[in-house]
Design a protein around this motif. Structure first.
Motif, PDB file in Angstrom:
ATOM      1  N   TRP A  65       0.181  -4.411  13.997  1.00 37.63           N
ATOM      2  CA  TRP A  65      -0.819  -5.471  14.085  1.00 37.63           C
ATOM      3  C   TRP A  65      -0.607  -6.458  12.953  1.00 37.63           C
ATOM      4  N   THR A  66      -0.927  -7.724  13.197  1.00 38.78           N
ATOM      5  CA  THR A  66      -0.921  -8.738  12.136  1.00 38.78           C
ATOM      6  C   THR A  66      -2.176  -9.599  12.266  1.00 38.78           C
ATOM      7  N   ALA A 117      -9.530 -13.489  -3.363  1.00 36.59           N
ATOM      8  CA  ALA A 117      -8.514 -14.386  -3.880  1.00 36.59           C
ATOM      9  C   ALA A 117      -7.923 -15.187  -2.726  1.00 36.59           C
ATOM     10  N   GLU A 118      -6.634 -15.362  -2.724  1.00 32.98           N
ATOM     11  CA  GLU A 118      -6.024 -16.260  -1.750  1.00 32.98           C
ATOM     12  C   GLU A 118      -5.939 -15.661  -0.350  1.00 32.98           C
ATOM     13  N   GLN A 119      -5.766 -16.553   0.591  1.00 33.45           N
ATOM     14  CA  GLN A 119      -5.589 -16.169   1.990  1.00 33.45           C
ATOM     15  C   GLN A 119      -4.116 -15.955   2.284  1.00 33.45           C
ATOM     16  N   GLY A 120      -3.832 -15.003   3.155  1.00 32.54           N
ATOM     17  CA  GLY A 120      -2.444 -14.726   3.497  1.00 32.54           C
ATOM     18  C   GLY A 120      -2.338 -13.895   4.762  1.00 32.54           C
ATOM     19  N   GLU A 121      -1.154 -13.403   5.024  1.00 35.21           N
ATOM     20  CA  GLU A 121      -0.891 -12.601   6.216  1.00 35.21           C
ATOM     21  C   GLU A 121      -1.097 -11.119   5.902  1.00 35.21           C
ATOM     22  N   VAL A 122      -1.807 -10.441   6.766  1.00 34.56           N
ATOM     23  CA  VAL A 122      -1.992  -8.992   6.658  1.00 34.56           C
ATOM     24  C   VAL A 122      -1.175  -8.340   7.769  1.00 34.56           C
ATOM     25  N   VAL A 123      -0.322  -7.407   7.381  1.00 36.81           N
ATOM     26  CA  VAL A 123       0.544  -6.726   8.335  1.00 36.81           C
ATOM     27  C   VAL A 123       0.262  -5.232   8.274  1.00 36.81           C
ATOM     28  N   LEU A 124       0.068  -4.654   9.437  1.00 35.69           N
ATOM     29  CA  LEU A 124      -0.180  -3.217   9.545  1.00 35.69           C
ATOM     30  C   LEU A 124       0.993  -2.590  10.276  1.00 35.69           C
ATOM     31  N   THR A 125       1.657  -1.623   9.647  1.00 34.94           N
ATOM     32  CA  THR A 125       2.803  -0.968  10.266  1.00 34.94           C
ATOM     33  C   THR A 125       2.541   0.529  10.391  1.00 34.94           C
ATOM     34  N   THR A 126       3.520   1.227  10.894  1.00 29.33           N
ATOM     35  CA  THR A 126       3.407   2.676  11.020  1.00 29.33           C
ATOM     36  C   THR A 126       3.531   3.385   9.677  1.00 29.33           C
ATOM     37  N   GLN A 127       3.815   2.621   8.603  1.00 28.82           N
ATOM     38  CA  GLN A 127       3.955   3.228   7.286  1.00 28.82           C
ATOM     39  C   GLN A 127       3.115   2.569   6.195  1.00 28.82           C
ATOM     40  N   ARG A 128       2.741   1.281   6.412  1.00 21.88           N
ATOM     41  CA  ARG A 128       2.113   0.544   5.318  1.00 21.88           C
ATOM     42  C   ARG A 128       1.040  -0.437   5.812  1.00 21.88           C
ATOM     43  N   ILE A 129       0.182  -0.840   4.847  1.00 19.25           N
ATOM     44  CA  ILE A 129      -0.679  -2.011   4.994  1.00 19.25           C
ATOM     45  C   ILE A 129      -0.154  -3.011   3.983  1.00 19.25           C
ATOM     46  N   ILE A 130       0.171  -4.226   4.426  1.00 17.85           N
ATOM     47  CA  ILE A 130       0.786  -5.207   3.533  1.00 17.85           C
ATOM     48  C   ILE A 130      -0.005  -6.497   3.544  1.00 17.85           C
ATOM     49  N   PHE A 131      -0.164  -7.073   2.364  1.00 17.60           N
ATOM     50  CA  PHE A 131      -0.710  -8.428   2.247  1.00 17.60           C
ATOM     51  C   PHE A 131       0.358  -9.316   1.652  1.00 17.60           C
ATOM     52  N   ASN A 132       0.634 -10.440   2.298  1.00 12.15           N
ATOM     53  CA  ASN A 132       1.608 -11.411   1.812  1.00 12.15           C
ATOM     54  C   ASN A 132       0.933 -12.763   1.627  1.00 12.15           C
ATOM     55  N   GLU A 134       0.969 -16.531  -1.129  1.00 12.29           N
ATOM     56  CA  GLU A 134       1.860 -17.333  -1.963  1.00 12.29           C
ATOM     57  C   GLU A 134       1.896 -16.834  -3.404  1.00 12.29           C
ATOM     58  N   LYS A 135       0.740 -16.376  -3.910  1.00 11.18           N
ATOM     59  CA  LYS A 135       0.663 -15.923  -5.300  1.00 11.18           C
ATOM     60  C   LYS A 135       0.506 -14.413  -5.420  1.00 11.18           C
ATOM     61  N   ASN A 136      -0.053 -13.802  -4.410  1.00 11.38           N
ATOM     62  CA  ASN A 136      -0.314 -12.364  -4.467  1.00 11.38           C
ATOM     63  C   ASN A 136       0.343 -11.650  -3.293  1.00 11.38           C
ATOM     64  N   SER A 137       0.851 -10.476  -3.580  1.00 12.32           N
ATOM     65  CA  SER A 137       1.351  -9.594  -2.522  1.00 12.32           C
ATOM     66  C   SER A 137       1.003  -8.167  -2.921  1.00 12.32           C
ATOM     67  N   GLN A 138       0.739  -7.362  -1.917  1.00  9.82           N
ATOM     68  CA  GLN A 138       0.335  -5.980  -2.190  1.00  9.82           C
ATOM     69  C   GLN A 138       0.675  -5.122  -0.987  1.00  9.82           C
ATOM     70  N   GLU A 139       0.994  -3.879  -1.240  1.00  8.45           N
ATOM     71  CA  GLU A 139       1.203  -2.958  -0.132  1.00  8.45           C
ATOM     72  C   GLU A 139       0.568  -1.616  -0.460  1.00  8.45           C
ATOM     73  N   TRP A 140      -0.027  -1.028   0.559  1.00  9.09           N
ATOM     74  CA  TRP A 140      -0.640   0.286   0.447  1.00  9.09           C
ATOM     75  C   TRP A 140       0.108   1.230   1.392  1.00  9.09           C
ATOM     76  N   LEU A 141       0.639   2.313   0.877  1.00  9.23           N
ATOM     77  CA  LEU A 141       1.358   3.281   1.702  1.00  9.23           C
ATOM     78  C   LEU A 141       0.356   4.170   2.427  1.00  9.23           C
ATOM     79  N   LEU A 142       0.524   4.305   3.742  1.00 13.31           N
ATOM     80  CA  LEU A 142      -0.406   5.138   4.510  1.00 13.31           C
ATOM     81  C   LEU A 142      -0.373   6.586   4.033  1.00 13.31           C
ATOM     82  N   GLY A 143       0.787   7.033   3.587  1.00 15.28           N
ATOM     83  CA  GLY A 143       0.907   8.407   3.113  1.00 15.28           C
ATOM     84  C   GLY A 143       0.235   8.653   1.772  1.00 15.28           C
TER      85      GLY A 143
END
Length: 231
Positions: A65-66, A117-132, A134-143
């Motif tokens: 999902w995105t 904070a800033e707005q960006g793309e949120v990506v949900l995968t079979t392994q991670r939750i990712i925020f991308n 311009e200034k901030n990026s973060q990933e959370w491992l599902l495991g």
């Protein structure tokens, strides 16, 4: 008496109808999301991404999902002093006074909270939750997830993960947040129990949801109409 009963019946029907419209709208929103979830699961079962993104994926990782959201980062309210004293003053000469003994009291640290904070793309995968962003990026491992909590409106989420020292979060508009809530629960289930188990469970969820569709209220006929029917 007939007029009064007629009035009460119409008022009750209007109230019941308003409640039904709200409940059915909530049910419809979830039903549409469950269908999207099942569609995504069927695509994932073919080994394909269920959503488009620009993510550099890991081996065996598929996009579920995105959406567009905002990252919530740790922040703190300003510190303040409590229990201070203004001291006392004494005259030195005409129009001049000295103030002594003033204390600022005890420093109280500000309270911590998550700031949008800033707005960006949120990506949900079979392994991670990712925020991308311009200034901030973060990933959370599902495991490594310790838990995800949300507010009652499905807009703000707090994400605790063992791979990140400080708690962060995400926020969305109401509809996107509602969808994210269902999809992230599905992603965690896939990670823990596998795709086939999640497909079977989603099919059951959709079946039970259809059976639980709210029914419109039955309008109670006014007394005068009942008499007319009975002759």
């Amino acid at each position: 008496m007939g007029f009064w009963n007629d009035f009460k019946a119409r008022r009750k029907y209007k109230s019941d109808l308003a409640a039904y419209n709200f409940e059915h709208d909530e049910w419809r929103r979830d039903a549409e999301i469950f269908k999207k979830c099942l569609d995504a699961l069927n695509i994932l079962a073919k080994g394909k991404d269920a959503a488009d993104d620009s993510l550099m994926r890991k081996d065996g990782e598929l996009t579920i999902w995105t959406g567009v959201g905002r990252i919530r980062i740790p922040a703190r309210t300003p510190s303040r002093y409590r229990g201070g004293s203004s001291g006392f003053s004494f005259p030195v000469t005409k129009g001049v006074r000295f103030r002594v003994g003033a204390t600022r009291g005890t420093l109280v640290q500000g309270e911590s909270y998550l700031a949008e904070a800033e707005q960006g793309e949120v990506v949900l995968t079979t392994q991670r939750i990712i925020f991308n962003g311009e200034k901030n990026s973060q990933e959370w491992l599902l495991g490594k997830l310790n838990g995800i909590s949300r507010d009652p409106t499905n807009r703000a989420f707090v994400i605790n993960s063992g791979n990140i020292k400080k708690t962060h979060g995400l926020s969305f508009d109401r509809d996107t947040g509602r969808e994210f809530s269902r999809f992230v629960s599905m992603a965690m289930k896939i990670f823990e129990d596998g795709l086939p188990e999640m497909i079977s469970e989603m099919q059951d969820i959709i079946k039970r949801s259809a059976e639980a569709e709210p029914k419109p209220p039955a309008q109670i006929l006014p007394a005068r109409q009942i008499k007319a029917i009975e002759g």
